[in-house]
Design a protein around this motif. Sequence first.
Motif, mmCIF file in Angstrom:
data_model
loop_
_atom_site.group_PDB
_atom_site.id
_atom_site.type_symbol
_atom_site.label_atom_id
_atom_site.label_comp_id
_atom_site.label_asym_id
_atom_site.label_seq_id
_atom_site.Cartn_x
_atom_site.Cartn_y
_atom_site.Cartn_z
ATOM 1 N N HIS A 59 68.278 -64.184 -68.224
ATOM 2 C CA HIS A 59 68.082 -65.549 -67.727
ATOM 3 C C HIS A 59 66.628 -65.745 -67.313
ATOM 4 O O HIS A 59 65.981 -64.811 -66.827
ATOM 5 C CB HIS A 59 68.964 -65.833 -66.500
ATOM 6 C CG HIS A 59 70.430 -65.589 -66.721
ATOM 7 N ND1 HIS A 59 71.247 -66.480 -67.390
ATOM 8 C CD2 HIS A 59 71.211 -64.549 -66.364
ATOM 9 C CE1 HIS A 59 72.485 -65.992 -67.425
ATOM 10 N NE2 HIS A 59 72.484 -64.808 -66.815
ATOM 11 N N HIS A 60 66.163 -66.970 -67.479
ATOM 12 C CA HIS A 60 64.859 -67.386 -66.949
ATOM 13 C C HIS A 60 65.096 -68.631 -66.092
ATOM 14 O O HIS A 60 65.011 -69.761 -66.574
ATOM 15 C CB HIS A 60 63.869 -67.696 -68.075
ATOM 16 C CG HIS A 60 63.483 -66.515 -68.902
ATOM 17 N ND1 HIS A 60 62.625 -65.537 -68.444
ATOM 18 C CD2 HIS A 60 63.858 -66.150 -70.162
ATOM 19 C CE1 HIS A 60 62.468 -64.627 -69.406
ATOM 20 N NE2 HIS A 60 63.201 -64.970 -70.443
ATOM 21 N N VAL A 61 65.402 -68.417 -64.848
ATOM 22 C CA VAL A 61 65.677 -69.507 -63.908
ATOM 23 C C VAL A 61 64.344 -70.028 -63.394
ATOM 24 O O VAL A 61 63.427 -69.254 -63.119
ATOM 25 C CB VAL A 61 66.547 -68.986 -62.745
ATOM 26 C CG1 VAL A 61 66.651 -70.009 -61.624
ATOM 27 C CG2 VAL A 61 67.928 -68.610 -63.270
ATOM 28 N N SER A 78 66.286 -75.253 -63.213
ATOM 29 C CA SER A 78 67.305 -74.888 -64.194
ATOM 30 C C SER A 78 67.992 -73.606 -63.770
ATOM 31 O O SER A 78 67.337 -72.662 -63.318
ATOM 32 C CB SER A 78 66.679 -74.697 -65.573
ATOM 33 O OG SER A 78 67.623 -74.153 -66.488
ATOM 34 N N ASP A 79 69.329 -73.571 -63.920
ATOM 35 C CA ASP A 79 70.094 -72.339 -63.694
ATOM 36 C C ASP A 79 70.035 -71.420 -64.912
ATOM 37 O O ASP A 79 70.379 -70.234 -64.800
ATOM 38 C CB ASP A 79 71.563 -72.665 -63.398
ATOM 39 C CG ASP A 79 71.751 -73.379 -62.070
ATOM 40 O OD1 ASP A 79 71.190 -72.909 -61.064
ATOM 41 O OD2 ASP A 79 72.452 -74.405 -62.043
ATOM 42 N N ASP A 80 69.635 -71.947 -66.053
ATOM 43 C CA ASP A 80 69.499 -71.193 -67.295
ATOM 44 C C ASP A 80 70.690 -70.275 -67.575
ATOM 45 O O ASP A 80 70.539 -69.078 -67.850
ATOM 46 C CB ASP A 80 68.207 -70.372 -67.297
ATOM 47 C CG ASP A 80 67.860 -69.860 -68.697
ATOM 48 O OD1 ASP A 80 68.078 -70.605 -69.668
ATOM 49 O OD2 ASP A 80 67.384 -68.714 -68.809
ATOM 50 N N GLY A 81 71.869 -70.866 -67.490
ATOM 51 C CA GLY A 81 73.070 -70.110 -67.854
ATOM 52 C C GLY A 81 73.786 -69.427 -66.714
ATOM 53 O O GLY A 81 74.917 -68.964 -66.882
ATOM 54 N N GLU A 82 73.169 -69.318 -65.547
ATOM 55 C CA GLU A 82 73.869 -68.795 -64.367
ATOM 56 C C GLU A 82 74.847 -69.873 -63.870
ATOM 57 O O GLU A 82 74.695 -71.050 -64.188
ATOM 58 C CB GLU A 82 72.873 -68.445 -63.253
ATOM 59 C CG GLU A 82 71.928 -67.292 -63.572
ATOM 60 C CD GLU A 82 72.596 -65.928 -63.435
ATOM 61 O OE1 GLU A 82 73.826 -65.828 -63.629
ATOM 62 O OE2 GLU A 82 71.862 -64.942 -63.167
ATOM 63 N N PRO A 83 75.871 -69.494 -63.092
ATOM 64 C CA PRO A 83 76.795 -70.488 -62.572
ATOM 65 C C PRO A 83 76.058 -71.602 -61.828
ATOM 66 O O PRO A 83 75.087 -71.346 -61.106
ATOM 67 C CB PRO A 83 77.677 -69.681 -61.621
ATOM 68 C CG PRO A 83 77.642 -68.292 -62.177
ATOM 69 C CD PRO A 83 76.257 -68.118 -62.716
ATOM 70 N N GLY A 136 68.888 -72.006 -59.877
ATOM 71 C CA GLY A 136 67.809 -72.978 -59.814
ATOM 72 C C GLY A 136 67.694 -73.658 -58.466
ATOM 73 O O GLY A 136 66.588 -73.833 -57.933
ATOM 74 N N ARG A 137 68.833 -74.014 -57.884
ATOM 75 C CA ARG A 137 68.798 -74.707 -56.590
ATOM 76 C C ARG A 137 68.243 -73.829 -55.473
ATOM 77 O O ARG A 137 67.400 -74.288 -54.690
ATOM 78 C CB ARG A 137 70.191 -75.245 -56.234
ATOM 79 C CG ARG A 137 70.193 -76.191 -55.034
ATOM 80 C CD ARG A 137 71.527 -76.883 -54.885
ATOM 81 N NE ARG A 137 71.854 -77.686 -56.045
ATOM 82 C CZ ARG A 137 71.359 -78.908 -56.280
ATOM 83 N NH1 ARG A 137 70.497 -79.429 -55.420
ATOM 84 N NH2 ARG A 137 71.710 -79.576 -57.357
ATOM 85 N N LEU A 156 74.267 -64.035 -56.053
ATOM 86 C CA LEU A 156 73.274 -64.671 -56.912
ATOM 87 C C LEU A 156 72.349 -65.578 -56.099
ATOM 88 O O LEU A 156 71.133 -65.565 -56.289
ATOM 89 C CB LEU A 156 73.967 -65.489 -58.009
ATOM 90 C CG LEU A 156 74.629 -64.688 -59.139
ATOM 91 C CD1 LEU A 156 75.408 -65.625 -60.050
ATOM 92 C CD2 LEU A 156 73.579 -63.923 -59.940
ATOM 93 N N VAL A 157 72.945 -66.367 -55.210
ATOM 94 C CA VAL A 157 72.142 -67.276 -54.381
ATOM 95 C C VAL A 157 71.101 -66.490 -53.593
ATOM 96 O O VAL A 157 69.912 -66.845 -53.556
ATOM 97 C CB VAL A 157 73.042 -68.090 -53.432
ATOM 98 C CG1 VAL A 157 72.202 -68.843 -52.400
ATOM 99 C CG2 VAL A 157 73.904 -69.073 -54.223
ATOM 100 N N HIS A 158 71.531 -65.388 -52.970
ATOM 101 C CA HIS A 158 70.606 -64.576 -52.179
ATOM 102 C C HIS A 158 69.561 -63.896 -53.057
ATOM 103 O O HIS A 158 68.372 -63.839 -52.704
ATOM 104 C CB HIS A 158 71.376 -63.527 -51.376
ATOM 105 C CG HIS A 158 72.093 -64.082 -50.194
ATOM 106 N ND1 HIS A 158 71.440 -64.666 -49.131
ATOM 107 C CD2 HIS A 158 73.420 -64.159 -49.904
ATOM 108 C CE1 HIS A 158 72.323 -65.074 -48.232
ATOM 109 N NE2 HIS A 158 73.540 -64.785 -48.682
ATOM 110 N N ALA A 159 69.985 -63.378 -54.200
ATOM 111 C CA ALA A 159 69.058 -62.652 -55.068
ATOM 112 C C ALA A 159 67.962 -63.572 -55.600
ATOM 113 O O ALA A 159 66.769 -63.224 -55.560
ATOM 114 C CB ALA A 159 69.821 -62.006 -56.221
ATOM 115 N N TYR A 160 68.352 -64.739 -56.092
ATOM 116 C CA TYR A 160 67.343 -65.664 -56.624
ATOM 117 C C TYR A 160 66.466 -66.220 -55.508
ATOM 118 O O TYR A 160 65.241 -66.354 -55.671
ATOM 119 C CB TYR A 160 68.020 -66.789 -57.418
ATOM 120 C CG TYR A 160 68.371 -66.379 -58.819
ATOM 121 C CD1 TYR A 160 67.380 -66.254 -59.793
ATOM 122 C CD2 TYR A 160 69.686 -66.088 -59.177
ATOM 123 C CE1 TYR A 160 67.695 -65.857 -61.085
ATOM 124 C CE2 TYR A 160 70.009 -65.685 -60.470
ATOM 125 C CZ TYR A 160 69.003 -65.576 -61.419
ATOM 126 O OH TYR A 160 69.306 -65.170 -62.703
ATOM 127 N N GLY A 161 67.068 -66.531 -54.370
ATOM 128 C CA GLY A 161 66.274 -67.018 -53.243
ATOM 129 C C GLY A 161 65.302 -65.969 -52.743
ATOM 130 O O GLY A 161 64.128 -66.266 -52.479
#
Length: 208
Positions: free
Chosen positions: A55-57, A73-78, A83-84, A116-121
């Motif tokens: 993924h490339h968020v 963009s969530d780029d395929g993640e839930p 992205g948010r 996922l929210v924590h990892a991307y944040g």
Amino acid sequence: MTADSSVCLIPAGSARVELRVVNSRFIGSAAPAATVENAKAFIAAVRAEMPDATHHVYAYVIGHGSSTIKGMSDDGEPAGTAGRPVLSVVQGSGLGDVVVVVTRYFGGTRLGIGGLVHAYGDAAKATLAALPRTEKIARRSLRVTIPYAAYEPVQRLVVVHRGTITHTEFAADVALDLSVPEAHVTALIDALRDVTKGRMTVTTMVLR
């Protein structure tokens, strides 16, 4: 920590940070983006650099205050898990004219919605923490018409007041398009009036 809202901060360069969460790699990349086109070009460059990633968020904020343009963009993640959170971090950073891409290489273990929210944040926070910053200087565009005899002295004055000449037209007089830091506009106009002995006009003055 949110930056002082009276100061417009922008990236002074780029940054890249990698985090590992369980077995997945999260690679954060950030860069300046003065336009949406700049942001999209950076996102495309990251995709091209790591084409085998899962993924490339991304998220970007162009401008400051009430005049921002945002994208993500969530780029395929839930939906809402990638992205948010990245956009939320970017907005909370006080930065404008910035794009962040968080690239994920899936490691075989699902992280769940909260994970996922924590990892991307966290990846976005770490990347922005490494990003050099500078203050965005408000500039004003001026069109000034002067006599030919004043052309060289005026060029020197523009440099002294940290401005740049973006366009020049030679006709009956010389017309100069200038980009000048807002804080120097009044002093520059006064200096131009002095050096031309009042034989100058400011035909346009547009904030940008």
